[in-house]
Scaffold this active site. Structure first.
Site, PDB file in Angstrom:
ATOM      1  CD  GLU A 131      40.435  23.276 -17.034  1.00  0.00           C
ATOM      2  OE1 GLU A 131      41.483  22.761 -17.509  1.00  0.00           O
ATOM      3  OE2 GLU A 131      39.372  22.639 -16.885  1.00  0.00           O
ATOM      4  CG  HIS A 134      37.218  23.079 -24.925  1.00  0.00           C
ATOM      5  ND1 HIS A 134      37.824  23.994 -24.110  1.00  0.00           N
ATOM      6  CD2 HIS A 134      37.559  21.868 -24.417  1.00  0.00           C
ATOM      7  CE1 HIS A 134      38.501  23.381 -23.162  1.00  0.00           C
ATOM      8  NE2 HIS A 134      38.350  22.075 -23.320  1.00  0.00           N
ATOM      9  CG  HIS A 146      42.977  22.512 -22.308  1.00  0.00           C
ATOM     10  ND1 HIS A 146      42.847  22.003 -23.570  1.00  0.00           N
ATOM     11  CD2 HIS A 146      41.899  22.066 -21.602  1.00  0.00           C
ATOM     12  CE1 HIS A 146      41.730  21.268 -23.621  1.00  0.00           C
ATOM     13  NE2 HIS A 146      41.142  21.293 -22.438  1.00  0.00           N
ATOM     14  CG  ASP A 206      35.928  16.399 -20.399  1.00  0.00           C
ATOM     15  OD1 ASP A 206      36.480  15.635 -21.193  1.00  0.00           O
ATOM     16  OD2 ASP A 206      36.487  17.416 -19.923  1.00  0.00           O
TER      17      ASP A 206
HETATM   18  N1  ADE Z   1      41.097  16.696 -20.457  1.00  0.00           N
HETATM   19  C1  ADE Z   1      39.777  16.523 -20.535  1.00  0.00           C
HETATM   20  N2  ADE Z   1      39.147  17.583 -20.017  1.00  0.00           N
HETATM   21  C2  ADE Z   1      40.077  18.464 -19.623  1.00  0.00           C
HETATM   22  C3  ADE Z   1      40.059  19.753 -19.034  1.00  0.00           C
HETATM   23  N3  ADE Z   1      38.923  20.371 -18.716  1.00  0.00           N
HETATM   24  N4  ADE Z   1      41.231  20.351 -18.755  1.00  0.00           N
HETATM   25  C4  ADE Z   1      42.379  19.741 -19.048  1.00  0.00           C
HETATM   26  N5  ADE Z   1      42.439  18.533 -19.602  1.00  0.00           N
HETATM   27  C5  ADE Z   1      41.311  17.895 -19.893  1.00  0.00           C
HETATM   28 ZN    ZN Z   2      39.160  20.669 -22.094  1.00  0.00          ZN
END
Ligand code: ADE
Ligand code: ZN
Length: 348
Positions: free
Chosen positions: A212, A25, A209, A291
């Site tokens: 979250e 991821h 995703h 990220d």
């Molecule tokens: N795009 C980049 N990082 C993300 C994340 N954590 N959740 C959703 N979209 C994303």
């Molecule tokens: Zn992500």
């Protein structure tokens, strides 16, 4: 990230580092470091909203997913040429080589670039070029996950798929999967039911995703409507005990991103993150960086921060690494040598 954080002195640091690990991821646009953003902005004569690298990095204080996405999409505007996409991707590979990453499944967001007039061919060529060089030069294998932006319409996702499909043969060694990312709340899985059905027909591997910021119901939707094989994040699944049981019984992996969850305030404190609890119930938990440039750490940092905050044992750390290989899209034949290297490394 500074080396002064308590988890950098973790006694298991070199043990974790030498375990072969997969990263499942990772948004390649989320690896753009402020220094490279400034370099590419200069190269492409693009004006930035921040006067310096330090000022940009200082702005990385997020209150939720959207506050991060605003900066993340702004940062990606400096990517123009194939060489820019190559530089970003190769910088990521060079950085993770030292972390013991042997395989990675990289998400990229073509719509972030095509909406600015960058051709999808340019995006593919730069990222794929670095993936192929990294395999030869660093021994890191990779796959690509083309991800749709869920704040845009399903029709736009279809148009992106149509634009990408002519490139499928050229990149068949890399592009094998489809993902779904960006603003989760208000953009439920069912919005993308038809485009995912089409991608399944086309025999792409599927991830999304879910859970979250969004509710456990979105995780159910990703499984039942989108038919995904893995859930990206999924930490809110715990709010639905029947779903937890299903994820365990069906061995569905969650690609959990601890430092991301902390920075985006999905959790208040890593010490209360549910990843250890779920792992101890035998859920297929994997650790990932999401990220890394924005959230303060690459893959090893995520392992170390979690080990420190949650008292993870050596065995649990090996299980996390094993899960990452087993939940990857590598074939059993490709996984086998990595798993035996892992068993070897786990006795060190
Ligand atoms: N795009 C980049 N990082 C993300 C994340 N954590 N959740 C959703 N979209 C994303
Ligand atoms: Zn992500």
């Amino acid at each position: 990230m500074e080396d002064t954080l308590p988890y950098h002195a973790h006694p298991l640091k070199s043990f974790i580092q030498q375990l072969p690990k997969a990263e499942l991821h990772l948004h390649i646009e989320g690896t753009l470091e402020p220094e490279l953003i400034f370099e590419l902005a200069k190269r492409n004569q693009i004006a930035l909203d921040y006067p310096s690298v330090d000022a940009l990095r200082a702005a990385y204080e997020f209150t939720d997913l959207q506050s991060f996405l605003d900066l993340y999409y702004a940062g990606a505007q400096v990517l123009v040429t194939e060489s820019d996409f190559y530089s970003m991707t190769m910088a990521y590979f060079k950085r993770i080589h030292a972390d013991g990453v042997v395989h990675t499944e990289i998400m990229f967001d073509p719509q972030t670039h095509t909406s600015r007039g960058i051709s999808i061919e340019t995006v593919f060529a730069g990222i794929a070029g670095a993936c192929r060089d990294a395999r030869i030069q660093l021994g890191i294998s990779s796959y690509l996950i083309l991800s749709f932006l869920r704040h845009l319409s399903e029709a736009e996702a279809f148009a992106t798929l149509e634009a990408a499909l002519p490139l499928r043969n050229k990149y068949s060694d890399l592009w094998i999967a489809i993902g779904l990312d960006s603003a989760e709340n208000g953009n439920p899985p069912e919005k993308f039911a038809r485009v995912y059905a089409r991608c399944k027909e086309l025999e792409f591997r599927l991830v999304a995703h879910a859970g979250e910021e969004g509710p456990a119901q979105y995780v159910r939707g990703a499984l039942d409507i989108l038919q995904v094989e893995r859930i990206d994040h999924g930490v809110r699944s715990e709010e639905d005990p029947e779903l937890v049981k299903r994820l365990i019984d069906e061995k569905i992996a969650l690609t959990v991103c601890p430092l991301s969850n902390l920075k985006l305030r999905v959790v208040d404190d890593l010490g209360t993150h549910n990843l250890a609890r779920l792992l101890r119930q035998d859920m297929r938990i994997t650790l990932n960086s999401d990220d890394p440039s924005y959230f303060g750490g690459y893959l090893l940092d995520n392992y170390l921060a979690s080990a420190h905050a949650l008292n993870l044992s050596k065995d649990e750390l090996v299980t996390l690494a094993r899960n990452s290989i087993e939940a990857s899209f590598l074939s059993p034949t490709e996984q086998a040598p990595l798993l035996s290297r892992l068993e070897q490394a786990s006795t060190n």
